[in-house]
Design an enzyme around this catalytic site. Structure first.
Site, PDB file in Angstrom:
ATOM      1  N   ASP A 160     -53.057  45.517-107.412  1.00 29.04           N
ATOM      2  CA  ASP A 160     -52.841  46.850-107.834  1.00 29.04           C
ATOM      3  C   ASP A 160     -52.503  46.630-109.230  1.00 29.04           C
ATOM      4  OD1 ASP A 160     -51.999  49.504-107.571  1.00 29.04           O
ATOM      5  OD2 ASP A 160     -50.826  49.299-106.005  1.00 29.04           O
ATOM      6  N   TRP A 194     -57.341  51.932-109.865  1.00 29.48           N
ATOM      7  CA  TRP A 194     -57.455  53.497-109.980  1.00 29.48           C
ATOM      8  C   TRP A 194     -58.451  54.137-110.955  1.00 29.48           C
ATOM      9  CZ3 TRP A 194     -52.265  52.530-112.330  1.00 29.48           C
ATOM     10  CH2 TRP A 194     -51.219  51.826-111.244  1.00 29.48           C
ATOM     11  N   GLY A 195     -59.410  53.309-111.127  1.00 33.72           N
ATOM     12  CA  GLY A 195     -60.523  53.544-112.306  1.00 33.72           C
ATOM     13  C   GLY A 195     -60.071  53.626-113.587  1.00 33.72           C
ATOM     14  N   ASP A 215     -54.603  57.766-106.053  1.00 35.41           N
ATOM     15  CA  ASP A 215     -54.491  57.650-104.482  1.00 35.41           C
ATOM     16  C   ASP A 215     -55.113  58.981-103.661  1.00 35.41           C
ATOM     17  OD1 ASP A 215     -53.477  55.140-105.257  1.00 35.41           O
ATOM     18  OD2 ASP A 215     -51.442  55.703-104.143  1.00 35.41           O
TER      19      ASP A 215
HETATM   20  C1  GAL Z   1     -50.924  52.269-105.436  1.00 33.29           C
HETATM   21  C2  GAL Z   1     -52.042  51.820-104.479  1.00 33.29           C
HETATM   22  C3  GAL Z   1     -51.884  52.343-103.042  1.00 33.29           C
HETATM   23  C4  GAL Z   1     -50.916  51.550-102.614  1.00 33.29           C
HETATM   24  C5  GAL Z   1     -49.568  51.752-103.302  1.00 33.29           C
HETATM   25  C6  GAL Z   1     -48.611  50.691-102.926  1.00 33.29           C
HETATM   26  O1  GAL Z   1     -50.829  52.054-106.734  1.00 33.29           O
HETATM   27  O2  GAL Z   1     -53.220  52.833-105.343  1.00 33.29           O
HETATM   28  O3  GAL Z   1     -53.067  52.322-102.385  1.00 33.29           O
HETATM   29  O4  GAL Z   1     -51.329  50.092-102.550  1.00 33.29           O
HETATM   30  O5  GAL Z   1     -49.957  51.380-104.807  1.00 33.29           O
HETATM   31  O6  GAL Z   1     -47.627  50.728-103.761  1.00 33.29           O
END
Ligand code: GAL
Length: 390
Positions: A160, A194-195, A215
């Protein structure tokens, strides 16, 4: 000089030069994420969409059991992925520590259990100082964490991008690529930033999949915004490296039947990774039917590995096509409007012959042969997914 000696020295010199060049080129080779790890888009399950931080050894084992008993394993789903919140701290040597209350037997024992079912285990971390849920991140621990995951038997890592202010994703994800390549275990590398900074451009040389957007959530609005927004990214995807429009919400209850059918059909046309995000232990027959729909899964997993794109649009009506390995085309007629609408596919627009055979993939029905075009009534927020062949 004797001619034999001359050739011997020449041969030795050649060996030396080849050896030197091979050593020089080696880091470049290890700088590729292994394409053989994801020849088709990865399929499996991930805890985040349904369970958020509520993950545990018990949940993951029960989900692994359900992947097998539901028939999902036989349909191609193989990764069971733990998302955020499994980790709590680092020990004195800097090794990441799993939450002892939630994972009392440790991650290695859990991996053994999952492997015993013929499935694979995935885990999650963050390239920054902390995860989105404020657990320890992997910044400056890239090599150590990759080694730890490999020693536990991890098969898939999602990384992430929270708490990464000021860092360059190309550099940071490149560190993980090399760390994973040198970890001693084949590990699928899922980039989740996220791109940010157009990951489709550097993703193919870095990981096996990369998120292209923020998301998803369990609404038609968000799912369709993300899914239909993928047009144009198709040229960056292919065997070993995939655009990731995020995990599935099928079965989580926020969308209607036709909306989930759109979700599944669109993700299949996009050659998207298919990570179910629902509670596999309690699935309605409708959810199970959709997640296990073999003809839709075959579109997603087609060996040609081409991501589909939009060939026609008229306001909220869109037609998408994905060329398949056998020379046929999978085509989705999508109606994003608020009322049922008749839509027409012109065979010329997808390069299909004037006389073509049609099969409804969602409903497993042969529709016979049609000349020049095919028309269907498409329900509101719904799709008609057909295979068009000679
Ligand atoms: C976001 C991610 C999600 C999930 C989440 C967990 O940044 O896009 O898919 O993993 O964090 O905290």
């Amino acid at each position: 000089m004797n001619i034999r000696w001359f050739f011997l020295i020449l041969a030795l010199l050649a060996c030396f030069l080849v050896g030197t060049f091979a050593t020089l080129l080696a880091p470049a080779t290890s700088a590729q994420a292994s394409a053989s790890l994801a020849p088709t888009p990865p399929m499996g399950w991930n805890s985040w969409n349904k369970f958020g931080c509520n993950v545990s050894d018990k949940l993951i084992r029960e989900i692994a059991d359900a992947v097998v008993s539901s028939g999902m394993q036989a349909a191609g789903y193989q990764y069971v992925n733990i998302d955020d919140c499994w980790q709590v701290s680092r020990d004195a040597s800097g090794t990441i520590v799993a939450d002892p209350a939630r994972f009392p037997s440790g991650i290695k024992a859990l991996a053994d259990y999952v492997h015993g079912k013929g499935l694979k285990l995935g885990i999650y971390t963050d390239a920054g100082t902390g995860t989105c849920e404020k657990r320890p991140g992997s910044l400056n621990h890239e090599v150590q964490d990759a080694k730890t995951y490999a020693s536990w038997g991890i098969d898939y890592v999602k990384i992430d991008w929270c708490n990464a202010e000021g860092l360059d994703p190309v550099v940071q994800y490149g560190k993980f690529r090399d760390a994973l390549a040198n970890s001693g275990r084949p590990i699928v590398f899922s980039i989740c930033n996220w791109g940010v900074k157009t990951p489709w451009r550097w993703g193919p040389a870095t990981g096996n999949l990369w998120r292209t957007t923020g998301d998803i959530n369990d609404t038609y609005g968000r799912m369709s915004l993300i899914g239909f927004g993928q047009n144009g990214l198709e040229k960056f995807a292919g065997p070993g490296h995939w655009n990731d429009p995020d995990m599935l919400e099928v079965g989580n209850g926020g969308m209607k039947r036709d909306e989930y059918r759109t979700h599944m059909a669109l993700w299949a046309l996009l050659a998207a990774p298919l990570l179910a995000g629902n509670d596999l232990r309690n699935m309605s027959p409708e959810t199970k039917e959709l997640l296990l729909n073999s003809e839709v899964l075959a579109v997603d997993q087609d060996a040609k590995g081409v991501q589909g794109h939009r060939v026609w649009e008229e306001g909220p009506l869109e037609i998408w096509v994905k060329p398949l390995a056998d020379g046929s085309h999978a085509v989705g007629l999508f109606n994003r409007s608020e009322s049922a609408t008749k839509m027409t596919l012109d065979f010329k627009s997808i390069g299909a012959p004037a006389s073509a055979k049609l099969r409804d993939l969602l409903d497993h029905k042969d529709l016979g042969t049609a000349q020049n075009s095919y028309s269907a009534e498409v329900p509101t927020h719904g799709v008609v997914l057909v295979k068009v062949s000679k």
